[in-house]
Design a protein around this motif. Sequence first.
Motif, PDB file in Angstrom:
ATOM      1  N   ALA A 110      16.886  46.950  20.224  1.00  0.00           N
ATOM      2  CA  ALA A 110      16.005  45.809  20.434  1.00  0.00           C
ATOM      3  C   ALA A 110      16.863  44.580  20.700  1.00  0.00           C
ATOM      4  O   ALA A 110      18.097  44.620  20.595  1.00  0.00           O
ATOM      5  CB  ALA A 110      15.115  45.587  19.205  1.00  0.00           C
TER       6      ALA A 110
ATOM      7  N   GLY B   8      10.595  41.668  21.432  1.00  0.00           N
ATOM      8  CA  GLY B   8       9.733  42.390  20.513  1.00  0.00           C
ATOM      9  C   GLY B   8       9.999  43.882  20.465  1.00  0.00           C
ATOM     10  O   GLY B   8      11.139  44.317  20.329  1.00  0.00           O
ATOM     11  N   ASP B   9       8.920  44.678  20.620  1.00  0.00           N
ATOM     12  CA  ASP B   9       9.012  46.135  20.480  1.00  0.00           C
ATOM     13  C   ASP B   9       9.218  46.858  21.804  1.00  0.00           C
ATOM     14  O   ASP B   9       9.065  48.079  21.879  1.00  0.00           O
ATOM     15  CB  ASP B   9       7.737  46.674  19.822  1.00  0.00           C
TER      16      ASP B   9
END
Length: 289
Positions: free
Chosen positions: A236, A241-242
């Motif tokens: 990441a 974010g994801d």
Amino acid sequence: MNSICIVIPYFGKWPVWMPYYLETCRFNNTVNWIFYTDCGTPENLPSNVRVVETAYRDYCALVSQRLGIQFYPENPYKLCDIKPLLGYIHADALQGFDFWGFGDIGLVYGDLRAYFNQSRLNRNDLLSTHARRVSGHLCLLRNTEQMRTAYQRVKNWRFLISNPEHVAFDEKAFSKLFLRHKNSPAIVRFAAGLVDPWLRKAEFAEAYTTPNAKLEWIDGTKNFPVRWFWRKGVLANDIDGDRVFPYFHFAVWKTVWANRLNAAGAGVTACDSIDAFSLSEHGIEEIRA
């Protein structure tokens, strides 16, 4: 699950970040790697990584014999040009694998299976992480005779490969086999994707793996991540974010690290257990719980 093997010839000296690289291979335990190298076998080698020790000239002799050309470049960087040919050169070693790949070691992997999922592999014979060219730092190809010999469709491929100078064969001439219309109007590119048998079975999707380069970032700006994080196989960064990234290619930062003593984590040994680390322009830093 389709089996995958990534082939990388590498000669000279392992980079100081190699323990981190290998740890990201270890956590992709359903993917295999084969290295052909004179750098020696690293300690604590992951079980899914195989090292074939060979002298550089002996490896060049193997390439010459397999391709029926003279391939003895003085600079090992020329090996980048044979990346699309590795499936053919090492066909014996790749028997039984569904996909083979080529790539670099100036990167760390995220969860490769999360990105190259089964649906993607089922649909495509070639998967590039760039939208407008074959990605030399990691590209997967189906392990078929057609894809192992695709390079032979490049006009004058023998001349280009025999040339002792690097010609970016993978990202230029080989790319054009699939992206002959990339500079054409959108309607032409769309039609080519429907009727061109090579492009129809290939995926060219920008994965945003190489920040700080010419390409704008995901949001269309030049605001790139300033720190990346890897923790037990998950990659990441500080702004996205994801989002799933297959790998982070630190091509720009490693040139900065070269001028900074220990910047790239030279203090980490191959025997250390690495669960998490971060990367920035200042280097690689292990994160301890």
